[in-house]
Design an enzyme around this catalytic site. Structure first.
Site, PDB file in Angstrom:
ATOM      1  N   ARG A 131       9.311   0.997  -5.016  1.00 15.03           N
ATOM      2  CA  ARG A 131      10.289   1.564  -4.238  1.00 15.03           C
ATOM      3  C   ARG A 131      11.581   0.545  -4.045  1.00 15.03           C
ATOM      4  NH1 ARG A 131       7.702   5.175  -0.605  1.00 15.03           N
ATOM      5  NH2 ARG A 131       6.021   6.316  -1.733  1.00 15.03           N
ATOM      6  N   HIS A 161       3.726  -1.631  -0.580  1.00 12.49           N
ATOM      7  CA  HIS A 161       4.855  -2.217  -0.010  1.00 12.49           C
ATOM      8  C   HIS A 161       4.586  -3.719   0.362  1.00 12.49           C
ATOM      9  CE1 HIS A 161       6.724   1.865   1.741  1.00 12.49           C
ATOM     10  NE2 HIS A 161       7.550   1.206   0.851  1.00 12.49           N
ATOM     11  N   CYS A 248       4.949   0.159   9.687  1.00 15.43           N
ATOM     12  CA  CYS A 248       5.824   1.295   9.004  1.00 15.43           C
ATOM     13  C   CYS A 248       6.258   2.337  10.353  1.00 15.43           C
ATOM     14  CB  CYS A 248       5.167   2.039   8.130  1.00 15.43           C
ATOM     15  SG  CYS A 248       3.796   1.344   7.191  1.00 15.43           S
TER      16      CYS A 248
END
Ligand code: CIR
Length: 253
Positions: A131, A161, A248
Site C-alpha cells: 500500500r 501494514h 486501524c
C-alpha cells in the site's frame, strides 16, 4: 500523552471490505456494538473522541487510521494504496481542517496508508508495503522535515501494514511478531515477542499508560501486564475479519 481521537462509524457495506483473512463476513450489528465499546475505551483512557458518520461509498472507511497521520505539529492526509480507498481521505481532511491544524498531503504517484507509520517520539518508521510505496514514504519524509520531525523506512515482506506486526508501547518497549523480530532497523528496542498463535495482538495500542489489546490473546496480555502496563481487553472480532486491528480504528493525537 494523547488528548483526542477521531473514529468513523462502520457502514453496512463493510461486509464488502477488502480482506485476506478467510474468517467469513463480519456481522454488522456486532461490529457496531464493538465500535461503540471501542469509543468508550478511548474515553476511559482520557480522550475526547470525534465520531464521523458512516459512509456507504467506502466499505473500509471505519479503518480511519490509514487515511491520515496526525503529528503534534501537522496532519498529513495520505493517499491510500488500495483503489477502493482513495477518496476516503476527503471526510477526514475536512475534519482535521476544522481542528485548525496545519494540513499536508501525499500525492500521486506516491501512495501511503498510515497503518504503515509508527510514531516513536519525533521519529516516524514507515513500512514500504503493498500500500505504501517509496515515493509516498519520501514525500512523507520531506513533509516531516519541514516540522523538524524525522522518518526512516522498513521494507515489509508478508504483513499488510507495518503496525499489523509491531506496536510501540513507549519507554523503548516494542511489541513485535514474525518478520519484525529480526529487522536490524528495530534492534535498539526492547522487543516484547508476540507468539505466532496470537499474532493479531501485535497490533495493540498504547494510550496514556494503558495498552488496548484484542480479546482472546492471553499470553500477550500477561506479557504486557508483566512489563508494567494496565491492559484493557477490547473485542474487535468483526474488524479482524477485514484484516483490521485495534489501531486501524482511530487516529490518536
Ligand atoms: C484494508 O485492507 O485496507 C482493510 N480491509 C483493512 C485495513 C487495516 N488497516 C490497518 O491495518 N491500518
Amino acid at each position: 500523552m494523547f488528548t483526542s481521537a477521531i473514529v468513523k462509524t462502520p457502514c453496512k457495506n463493510m461486509v464488502k471490505g477488502i480482506t485476506t483473512a478467510n474468517l467469513g463476513h463480519p456481522d454488522y450489528e456486532l461490529a457496531l456494538k464493538q465500535h461503540k465499546n471501542y469509543i468508550q475505551v478511548l474515553e476511559q483512557c482520557g480522550l475526547k473522541v470525534i465520531v464521523l458518520k458512516p459512509d456507504e461509498n467506502f466499505p473500509d472507511s471505519t479503518f480511519i487510521e490509514d487515511t491520515c497521520l496526525v503529528t503534534p505539529r501537522c496532519a498529513i492526509i495520505t493517499n491510500p494504496g488500495a483503489a477502493s480507498r482513495e477518496n476516503e481521505t476527503i471526510s477526514v481532511g475536512r475534519t482535521v481542517k476544522e481542528l485548525g491544524v496545519q494540513v499536508e498531503y501525499i500525492q500521486n504517484p506516491g501512495t501511503l496508508d498510515a497503518g504503515d507509520i509508527m510514531m516513536v517520539n519525533d521519529h516516524y518508521f514507515t513500512g514500504i508495503s503493498e500500500r505504501t510505496n517509496i515515493d509516498g514514504a519520501s514525500q512523507l519524509n520531506n513533509i516531516l522535515k519541514k516540522y523538524n520531525l524525522t522518518s526512516s523506512t522498513i521494507k515489509l515482506e508478508k504483513i499488510l501494514h507495518l503496525k499489523t506486526g509491531i506496536s510501540y508501547l513507549e519507554n523503548n518497549n516494542l511489541l513485535a511478531v514474525g518478520e519484525f523480530l529480526t529487522k536490524p532497523e528495530l534492534k535498539g528496542f526492547n522487543i516484547l515477542e508476540v507468539d505466532k498463535e496470537e499474532s493479531y495482538a501485535a497490533n495493540s495500542v498504547w494510550i496514556n499508560g494503558n495498552v488496548l489489546v484484542p480479546k482472546e490473546s492471553p499470553e500477550t496480555i500477561k506479557m504486557i501486564e508483566n512489563a508494567g502496563y494496565k491492559v484493557i481487553e477490547v473485542g474487535v472480532s468483526e474488524f479482524k475479519k477485514l484484516d483490521g486491528g485495534l489501531s486501524c480504528l482511530s487516529l490518536r493525537f
